[in-house]
Write a protein that holds these residues in place. Structure first.
Motif, short mmCIF file in Angstrom:
data_model
loop_
_atom_site.label_atom_id
_atom_site.label_comp_id
_atom_site.label_asym_id
_atom_site.label_seq_id
_atom_site.Cartn_x
_atom_site.Cartn_y
_atom_site.Cartn_z
N ARG A 42 0.83 -1.21 0.00
CA ARG A 42 0.00 0.00 0.00
C ARG A 42 0.87 1.26 0.00
N ASN A 43 1.95 1.24 0.75
CA ASN A 43 2.86 2.39 0.74
C ASN A 43 3.49 2.58 -0.65
N ALA A 44 3.91 1.48 -1.25
CA ALA A 44 4.50 1.57 -2.59
C ALA A 44 3.48 2.10 -3.59
N ARG A 45 2.25 1.64 -3.47
CA ARG A 45 1.19 2.12 -4.36
C ARG A 45 0.95 3.61 -4.15
N LEU A 46 0.93 4.05 -2.90
CA LEU A 46 0.76 5.47 -2.63
C LEU A 46 1.91 6.27 -3.23
N GLY A 47 3.13 5.76 -3.11
CA GLY A 47 4.27 6.46 -3.71
C GLY A 47 4.11 6.64 -5.20
N GLU A 48 3.62 5.61 -5.89
CA GLU A 48 3.35 5.73 -7.32
C GLU A 48 2.29 6.79 -7.59
N CYS A 49 1.23 6.79 -6.77
CA CYS A 49 0.15 7.76 -6.97
C CYS A 49 0.64 9.18 -6.79
N VAL A 50 1.48 9.42 -5.80
CA VAL A 50 2.01 10.76 -5.57
C VAL A 50 2.80 11.23 -6.78
N GLU A 51 3.65 10.38 -7.31
CA GLU A 51 4.46 10.76 -8.47
C GLU A 51 3.57 11.03 -9.69
N ILE A 52 2.57 10.20 -9.89
CA ILE A 52 1.63 10.41 -11.01
C ILE A 52 0.92 11.75 -10.85
N MET A 53 0.45 12.04 -9.65
CA MET A 53 -0.28 13.28 -9.43
C MET A 53 0.62 14.50 -9.60
N ARG A 54 1.86 14.42 -9.16
CA ARG A 54 2.77 15.55 -9.36
C ARG A 54 3.00 15.81 -10.85
N GLN A 55 3.15 14.76 -11.62
CA GLN A 55 3.34 14.93 -13.06
C GLN A 55 2.10 15.55 -13.70
N LEU A 56 0.93 15.10 -13.28
CA LEU A 56 -0.30 15.67 -13.82
C LEU A 56 -0.44 17.13 -13.43
N PHE A 57 -0.14 17.47 -12.18
CA PHE A 57 -0.22 18.87 -11.75
C PHE A 57 0.74 19.75 -12.56
N ALA A 58 1.84 19.15 -13.03
CA ALA A 58 2.83 19.90 -13.81
C ALA A 58 2.44 20.04 -15.28
N GLY A 59 1.31 19.45 -15.67
CA GLY A 59 0.84 19.57 -17.04
C GLY A 59 1.31 18.48 -17.97
N GLU A 60 1.96 17.45 -17.43
CA GLU A 60 2.47 16.38 -18.28
C GLU A 60 1.36 15.41 -18.69
N THR A 61 1.58 14.74 -19.81
CA THR A 61 0.74 13.62 -20.20
C THR A 61 1.37 12.36 -19.62
N VAL A 62 0.60 11.62 -18.83
CA VAL A 62 1.17 10.56 -18.01
C VAL A 62 0.65 9.20 -18.44
N SER A 63 1.57 8.29 -18.69
CA SER A 63 1.27 6.87 -18.82
C SER A 63 2.12 6.13 -17.80
N HIS A 64 1.54 5.12 -17.18
CA HIS A 64 2.26 4.43 -16.09
C HIS A 64 1.75 3.01 -15.97
#
Length: 321
Positions: free
Chosen positions: A122-144
């Motif tokens: 669950r912690n590892a999953r949350l870490g992935e979610c945080v990184e995805i959200m930061r990229q989205l907030f920065a305006g990036e197009t995200v695939s993961h």
């Protein structure tokens, strides 16, 4: 201590009543607010669980307070959806919204029917979610591809400043990990030596200079016996330490687990008193530990007496600290 917040508990109070309560809280002198984000209550006695994200838009419009929400992306919520929701609120209400992110509880997440992972996953999953959200907030197009999957997601509506992502942690181990990625920390009231360990671990993990908040469960009534009764009636299902509180799934499970909790046991997790001056002393001691904000949660379902009494007899003393 200028940041004295009101905690809005969706598990205990219907959203219309809770909206009136947070408006009253601002009028009484609370300077901030936060809320939970649950699909179900911890107990059938609590009996509510409104959708936090619908309510947040109304609450931000109805007040001038800052608001945070405790959220667990990764299972019940896809991180791109939470990023979109946070971006929309932040665009409408600049610099007034933040996210407190945690790894979740089975009581909410089991509804998807997916397997409930262990804490490390669950912690590892949350870490992935945080990184995805930061990229989205920065305006990036995200695939993961990982513990969560994202396919070419992009946020088309973004605020000038993204919502801060605050890490939720109770243990020093989690606080140290949170210090490496979060914009701040929120924890819950514990014995002061444990709180110091949590704060020190957050700093050591990379959180030095970032804000730290604490949520405090309390029970107030104008009679000592009644204050204890409120805590016992409403909050005895919430006294269990991890992993019990993480892994139980239904309100009935929490109610069964709490059958043998005694009234006197409530003092370990809830500040209970009929004397406003007692709360001034207890909260003042907490403020000196280095917190940037205190978020007060009266565990009763009736909020108005708490709001009015604290506005008149508690908050003025805390704001001078």
């Amino acid at each position: 201590m200028e940041n004295i917040g009101y905690h809005a508990s969706h598990e205990q109070i219907d959203p219309a009543t809770l909206l009136r309560a947070v408006v009253s809280a601002e009028q009484a002198g609370f300077t901030a607010a936060m809320c939970s984000d649950h699909f179900a209550p911890w107990s059938e006695r609590q009996g509510q669980s409104g959708f936090a994200w619908s309510w947040l838009g109304a609450a931000l419009q109805a007040t001038s307070l800052t608001f945070g929400v405790v959220n667990a992306p990764g299972q019940r919520y896809h991180p791109a959806i939470i990023a979109q929701a946070a971006a929309t609120l932040s665009q409408m209400f600049p610099d007034r919204f933040w996210l407190a992110l945690g790894s979740g509880e089975a009581a909410n997440e089991h509804i998807t029917g997916d397997r409930w992972p262990d804490k490390a996953v669950r912690n590892a999953r949350l870490g992935e979610c945080v990184e995805i959200m930061r990229q989205l907030f920065a305006g990036e197009t995200v695939s993961h591809q990982g513990l969560v999957t994202v396919d070419r997601a992009k946020l088309w509506t973004r605020p000038d400043t993204p919502a801060p992502m605050i890490g939720a942690a109770v243990s020093p181990e989690t606080a140290r990990w949170v210090g490496g990625w979060a914009d701040g920390l929120i924890t819950i009231n514990q014995p002061h030596d444990k709180l110091r360990q949590v704060i020190d671990a957050f700093h050591a993990g990379g959180g030095e200079g970032k804000p730290i908040y604490v949520q405090i469960h309390l029970s107030y009534a104008n009679d000592a016996d009644r204050a204890l009764e409120i805590a016992f009636e409403q909050w005895r299902s919430n006294v269990f330490s991890p992993p019990v509180c993480w892994d139980l799934e239904l309100p009935q499970h929490f109610d069964e687990a709490s059958r043998f909790v005694r009234q006197e046991d409530m003092h370990a997790s809830v500040l209970i008193s009929h004397e406003p001056s007692r709360f001034v002393d207890l909260l003042s001691e907490l403020a000196t530990l280095g917190f940037d904000g205190l978020y007060l949660h009266h565990v009763g379902q009736e909020q108005q007496a708490f709001i009015e009494t604290f506005g008149e007899k508690v908050l003025p003393h805390l704001k001078g600290i």
